[in-house]
Enzyme design. Structure first.
Site, PDB file in Angstrom:
ATOM      1  N   ASP A 153      -8.825   1.222   6.088  1.00 50.19           N
ATOM      2  CA  ASP A 153      -8.110   0.958   7.061  1.00 50.19           C
ATOM      3  C   ASP A 153      -6.428   0.774   6.633  1.00 50.19           C
ATOM      4  OD1 ASP A 153     -10.162  -0.326   9.176  1.00 50.19           O
ATOM      5  OD2 ASP A 153     -10.834  -0.319   7.188  1.00 50.19           O
TER       6      ASP A 153
ATOM      7  N   GLU B  17       0.901  -1.352   0.136  1.00 42.10           N
ATOM      8  CA  GLU B  17      -0.069  -0.091   0.027  1.00 42.10           C
ATOM      9  C   GLU B  17       0.856   1.401   0.045  1.00 42.10           C
ATOM     10  OE1 GLU B  17      -0.651  -2.654   1.537  1.00 42.10           O
ATOM     11  OE2 GLU B  17      -2.909  -3.214   0.857  1.00 42.10           O
TER      12      GLU B  17
ATOM     13  N   HIS C  16     -11.196  -3.532   9.535  1.00 41.62           N
ATOM     14  CA  HIS C  16     -11.880  -3.571   8.237  1.00 41.62           C
ATOM     15  C   HIS C  16     -13.438  -2.748   8.294  1.00 41.62           C
ATOM     16  CE1 HIS C  16      -9.180  -6.831   7.864  1.00 41.62           C
ATOM     17  NE2 HIS C  16      -9.514  -6.873   6.607  1.00 41.62           N
TER      18      HIS C  16
END
Ligand code: TPP
Ligand code: MG
Lengths: 335, 328
Positions: free
Chosen positions: A87, A62, A131
């Protein structure tokens, strides 16, 4: 204007498709978005249409992929980086906060970063604490970012198209619970500019401000309250940054009462900031203090009953509206 | 230490002069800039590139117009080698309206987007994903431009180093990661931060063409860069180049650098990249001492002019800043 019924995810896909067709520098990267079409099927069919250069799967990296998106935007392309859950965007916060948000100022205005991070947040899936977050306040706090939270298919399409034509980094925050919801989307070219709120329901007794998945919930509450003779005006700012202050102020000056509903936990949230704007601008015209209905200040638990208890429900909105209308006390006075 | 492939033809005087001019210009900028700092004209962080000039000089000489660079907190040398306007650089350090960033950025943020300089960076390691992103943008646009990130030994232990290089590798991007291994991150020696100090091996581990070169030798850096650029333009990028080097002083202007062993510093000072560029010009192109003195005087005058220009430039005002802030 003629409209069609589309799902939220289909409306998003249309926006990406149309802008990719119109602008060869628009491209999209993310985990499983190419062949598989993404976890929420937003990008289905785009690989076949635009090829592997413009629709790419990424490894699970990410920070790297957000950073690469920011770099590509600085270098003149229009990247969309899809992050599975908001998240997971936390792994890329340096790139969002220290790079994308700051670049324009640090370059004295020359450098622009038309970077779009599409992701989704919120509760609703029983997917537990890592999540289920609503993290808009983190981005809202950082000058230089745009924060977009569409609640309907029409807004989702129009705002995403606008995002792909403007010059600043956009946190495009979808809601996991909304992808399958349906709504009318105007035919033809449909663009919704940032900073323009939408009155989702007109009313005269109280203004309720909400966004994202709190809009359908608030509309249900408004419907129930209408049956009791209470007229609720529901305002959806659609973009939190920039915020349509004028629409909010105008509505509150009309109704003299204000409730703000956010799914995110209360502490340090966007609702608190909007409340401060409302009291600053409307204090002397108001008949009750601003009420905030927000999530509990605790991570979202897995257990579904507890998950529900931790975020605002329709009943919570109804109760807050009645409180600002002093309905309880009027009833008590009548006894 | 592996050296670059030897040059096929003797380098031209023009080329050697360009290398020397670049290296010397960086040397002047940094040493004179430090004087301005000591006079109180420059504030904030100032990380000198003294001792590392050979890298930016050799790297940028192998790039062309249309290519991109991303830099570090120690970025003045990269800007100069990239052809930046010294006036606008000094003005930025003096926080003037005429600076590259209107005085809003300062030493660690000098950028020139229109010329492909994605900027210095105050976050160690951030230039890696940003550079890979520029390379990705160019691939999407169908351009064969090459993007170089100047990175560091310190950044090589940050997660984005691997994430970014790996993305560049799976997508065959025209990307060159130049790791300036000056063997220190502030006062922390490389041996304390990694077990294998040969950083080029990080690239080999993920299938990326990787080289190690003497960063104090501008000609060697240039030669390996030419090879890397060719690899990229043939669609076989990315490439990693580790350039070994050493700082001539502490981490920034206010760091005395007491922790740097004297004999080690002396070793690298004896292999000074600016001296090497000067000697190459003398020995390989037969340029006389007088001619070299004239070049040096010209560069010193250019810097003096930039200082004058900057001192006479208008101050940034809160009024224009408030205008800028509208809509943020
Ligand atoms: C993410 C981050 N952590 C820490 C710092 C503070 N810092 C600035 S420079 C530096 C050392 C950098 O060493 P290296 O990356 O090897 O570059 P060099 O200074 O040797 O050129 C540190 C720790 C920073 N700027 N950014
Ligand atoms: Mg170092």
């Amino acid at each position: 204007m003629a409209t069609r019924e589309l799902m939220y995810r289909e409306a998003l896909r249309e926006a990406i498709d149309e802008e990719m067709a119109a602008n060869p520098t628009v491209f999209i990267i993310g985990e499983g978005i190419a062949e598989r079409g993404g976890s929420y099927k937003v990008t289905e069919g785009l690989l076949a249409k635009y090829g592997p250069k413009r629709v790419r799967d990424t490894p699970i990296a990410e920070a790297g992929m957000i950073g690469v998106g920011v770099g590509a935007a600085i270098a003149g392309a229009r990247p969309i980086v899809e992050i599975l859950y908001v998240d997971f965007a936390m792994l890329g916060m340096d790139m969002i906060v220290n790079q994308a948000a700051k670049f324009r100022l640090m370059t004295g205005g020359d450098g622009r970063v038309p970077f779009i991070m599409r992701t989704q947040g919120g509760t609703g899936g029983g997917v537990a604490a890592q999540h289920s977050q609503s993290l808009e306040a983190l981005f809202y706090h950082i000058p230089g970012l745009r924060v977009v939270m569409p609640s309907t298919p029409s807004d989702a399409k129009g705002l995403l198209k606008y995002a792909l034509r403007q010059e600043d980094p956009v946190m495009f925050l979808e809601h996991k619970h909304l992808y399958m919801t349906k709504g009318p989307v105007p035919d033809g070219e449909h663009v919704v500019p940032f900073g323009v709120g939408d009155i989702k329901r007109e009313g005269s007794d109280v203004t309720v401000i909400a966004w994202s998945n709190m809009i359908p919930r608030t509309l249900e509450a408004a419907e129930a309250l209408a049956a009791e003779g209470i007229s609720v005006e529901v305002i959806d700012p659609r973009t939190l940054v920039p915020l349509d202050r004028d629409m909010i102020i105008k509505s509150v000056l009309k109704t003299r009462r204000c409730v703000i509903v956010q799914e995110a936990n209360r502490r340090g949230g966007v609702a608190s900031d909007i409340a401060s704007i409302v009291q600053e601008e409307c204090f002397y015209e108001m008949d009750a203090p601003v009420e905030i209905v927000a999530g509990m200040d605790i991570p979202v638990p897995f257990n579904l009953t507890l998950e529900k208890a931790s975020v605002p429900q329709k009943e919570d909105v109804v109760a807050a509206v009645k409180r600002v209308l002093h309905v309880q006390s009027l009833a008590a006075a009548a006894e | 230490m592996g050296t670059a492939a030897s040059l096929q033809n003797a380098p031209s005087r023009e080329f050697l002069e360009k290398l020397f001019r670049t290296a010397f210009k960086i040397r002047v900028f940094e040493s004179e800039g430090i004087k301005l700092y000591r006079q109180g004209l420059i504030r904030g962080y100032f990380h000198p590139y003294l001792g590392q000039e050979g890298i930016a000089t050799g790297v940028c000489a192998a790039l062309s117009e249309g290519d991109y660079i991303a830099s570090t907190h120690r970025g003045h040398g990269h800007c100069i080698a990239w052809g930046a306007d010294v006036r606008k650089m000094v003005a930025e350090l003096l926080q003037k309206e005429t600076g590259y960033c209107r005085g809003y950025g300062g030493s660690m943020h000098i950028a020139d987007i229109s010329k492909g300089n994605l900027g210095a960076n105050g976050i160690v390691g951030a230039g890696t994903p940003l550079g890979v992103g520029a390379a990705l943008a160019n691939q999407v646009k169908g351009s064969d431009a090459v993007t170089v990130t100047f990175s560091t030994d310190g950044a090589s232990n940050n997660g984005t180093f691997l994430e970014s290089l790996n993305l560049a590798a799976i997508w065959n991007l025209n990307y060159i990661l130049v790791v300036e291994n000056n063997q220190y991150a502030v006062s922390t020696r490389i041996e304390e931060s990694t077990r294998d100090t040969d950083l080029y091996k990080r690239g080999l581990a993920i299938g990326v063409e990787s080289h190690q070169v003497d960063g104090n030798d501008p000609l060697a850096v240039h030669a390996v860069m030419e090879q890397a650029v060719a690899t990229c333009r043939a669609g076989k990028g990315p490439v990693l180049i580790e350039a070994k080097t050493y700082r001539h002083m502490g981490h920034h202007v206010n760091d005395p650098g007491k922790y740097m062993p004297e004999d080690e510093l002396a070793y690298y000072k004896a292999r000074d990249p600016v001296d090497r560029a000067r000697n190459a010009l003398k020995e390989m192109a037969g340029v006389s001492d007088d001619e070299i003195a004239a070049i040096e005087a010209e560069i010193a005058a250019e810097f003096a002019d930039a200082v004058e220009f900057s001192k006479n430039s208008p101050e940034v005002t809160p009024e224009s800043f408030r205008e800028f802030a509208v809509g943020y």
